[in-house]
Design an enzyme around this catalytic site. Sequence first.
Site, PDB file in Angstrom:
ATOM      1  CE  LYS A 172      -2.636   3.450   1.469  1.00 35.77           C
ATOM      2  NZ  LYS A 172      -2.408   4.511   2.457  1.00 35.77           N
ATOM      3  N   GLY A 175      -0.661   8.129   0.412  1.00 29.50           N
ATOM      4  CA  GLY A 175      -0.887   9.433  -0.200  1.00 29.50           C
ATOM      5  C   GLY A 175       0.223  10.417   0.103  1.00 29.50           C
ATOM      6  CG  ASP A 185      -4.529   2.504   5.110  1.00 24.19           C
ATOM      7  OD1 ASP A 185      -3.593   2.551   4.297  1.00 24.19           O
ATOM      8  OD2 ASP A 185      -4.764   3.397   5.945  1.00 24.19           O
ATOM      9  N   GLY A 209      -5.972  10.525  -1.012  1.00 20.27           N
ATOM     10  CA  GLY A 209      -6.811  11.521  -0.335  1.00 20.27           C
ATOM     11  C   GLY A 209      -6.369  12.956  -0.601  1.00 20.27           C
ATOM     12  CE  LYS A 260      -0.908   3.971   7.325  1.00 16.05           C
ATOM     13  NZ  LYS A 260      -1.896   4.484   6.399  1.00 16.05           N
TER      14      LYS A 260
HETATM   15  P1  ADP Z   1      -0.984   7.321   4.734  1.00 16.27           P
HETATM   16  O1  ADP Z   1      -1.039   8.268   3.596  1.00 16.27           O
HETATM   17  O2  ADP Z   1       0.257   6.507   4.714  1.00 16.27           O
HETATM   18  O3  ADP Z   1      -2.235   6.488   4.887  1.00 16.27           O
HETATM   19  P2  ADP Z   1      -1.845   8.557   7.225  1.00 16.27           P
HETATM   20  O4  ADP Z   1      -1.576   9.956   7.669  1.00 16.27           O
HETATM   21  O5  ADP Z   1      -3.257   8.212   6.876  1.00 16.27           O
HETATM   22  O6  ADP Z   1      -0.829   8.230   6.048  1.00 16.27           O
HETATM   23  O7  ADP Z   1      -1.405   7.546   8.381  1.00 16.27           O
HETATM   24  C1  ADP Z   1      -0.141   7.641   9.019  1.00 16.27           C
HETATM   25  C2  ADP Z   1      -0.241   8.463  10.308  1.00 16.27           C
HETATM   26  O8  ADP Z   1      -0.789   7.702  11.373  1.00 16.27           O
HETATM   27  C3  ADP Z   1       1.069   8.944  10.870  1.00 16.27           C
HETATM   28  O9  ADP Z   1       1.567  10.083  10.220  1.00 16.27           O
HETATM   29  C4  ADP Z   1       0.706   9.211  12.339  1.00 16.27           C
HETATM   30  O10 ADP Z   1       0.415  10.589  12.537  1.00 16.27           O
HETATM   31  C5  ADP Z   1      -0.578   8.431  12.562  1.00 16.27           C
HETATM   32  N1  ADP Z   1      -0.522   7.555  13.740  1.00 16.27           N
HETATM   33  C6  ADP Z   1      -1.494   7.453  14.672  1.00 16.27           C
HETATM   34  N2  ADP Z   1      -1.166   6.608  15.657  1.00 16.27           N
HETATM   35  C7  ADP Z   1       0.067   6.133  15.369  1.00 16.27           C
HETATM   36  C8  ADP Z   1       0.967   5.225  16.037  1.00 16.27           C
HETATM   37  N3  ADP Z   1       0.661   4.620  17.198  1.00 16.27           N
HETATM   38  N4  ADP Z   1       2.152   4.970  15.450  1.00 16.27           N
HETATM   39  C9  ADP Z   1       2.490   5.562  14.266  1.00 16.27           C
HETATM   40  N5  ADP Z   1       1.694   6.437  13.604  1.00 16.27           N
HETATM   41  C10 ADP Z   1       0.484   6.736  14.143  1.00 16.27           C
HETATM   42 MG    MG Z   2      -4.184   7.210   5.285  1.00 18.49          MG
END
Ligand code: ADP
Ligand code: MG
Length: 302
Positions: free
Chosen positions: A45, A48, A198, A81, A257
């Site tokens: 995966k 974004g 995800d 997104g 995730k």
């Molecule tokens: P992606 O585009 O990869 O889906 P997201 O912003 O949706 O990115 O998801 C990743 C984010 O999840 C990280 O930047 C972090 O802020 C958040 N996050 C929340 N809880 C945790 C955790 N326990 N460990 C790591 N990241 C976390």
């Molecule tokens: Mg995300």
Amino acid sequence: MSAAAPDAPGRGAGDRLLDAHRKAGILAEALPYIREFSGKTVVIKYGGHAMDDPATAELFAQDVVLMRLVGMNPVVVHGGGPQITDLMRRLGKEPEFVDGLRVTDAETMDIARMALMGKVNRDIVTSLNQHGSYAMGLSGEDAGLLRVVARDPRLGFVGDVHRVDPAVLERVLREELVPVIATIGVDDTGQAYNVNADAAAGAIAAALDAEKLVYLTDVSGIYEELGDESSLISETDVAGLQRLLSEGKVGEGMIPKVRSCIDALEHGVHRAHVLDGRVPHALLLEFFTREGVGTVIDRTAE
Ligand code: ADP
Ligand code: MG
């Protein structure tokens, strides 16, 4: 890798030989991993945010092509997104969210499709195909790949994966191509829905009986305490993830995730990884060297 050019001034034949030996050592170290993963399916995966930087995106493409060339079956699943939000704003439409989920009316769904299939998917496919004819873009709408049900009427066309038909992916993989999947699904009437990438990646990995499910994201891995760099979890299992969820340690972005990792591991996927997509060659480091990066999740602790 940023090794100095072979003819960099001030570097003698001895240095160059040392460099060459080091490189040969790295390739030899990869051998057992290449053998282990040959013929195995790995669902990646691509986040974004992880794909924001063009230089890192180019290295991602190299890694995926290399995985393909050594006999693995990489499958790329992508979100988008930020790109949907960007296109909405350019078209004069303000995004609206309920509990972190995009409210998707018919017009937003059209825009999401344009951004995901017309832009993000094409960009990834094109960067892989810079190296040869490797990648083929698909949407979950193709050949019944992603069947969804509506999540909540307040959200409009936001779907949860209900069924995955991996037949089209198996055909593409047999042709030694890399499927690159935009996560748009359809319901029983043929209506398109936006699907969380995800969750879609986890469901696709389970349907393909994948060896590995990899989340490339914008943090180093899963943290016990988000914000505390020293609390990075390098290894855990399904029970460990369930504990993190129940203790409220997992926040927005990471929740889908972690939930999909649990689901995929309980449905036959052997291992899951959460890796930092901003790190150059994160995939090669994880798969072909002894130095694992990020968080690895097994079904059960050994
Ligand atoms: P992606 O585009 O990869 O889906 P997201 O912003 O949706 O990115 O998801 C990743 C984010 O999840 C990280 O930047 C972090 O802020 C958040 N996050 C929340 N809880 C945790 C955790 N326990 N460990 C790591 N990241 C976390
Ligand atoms: Mg995300």
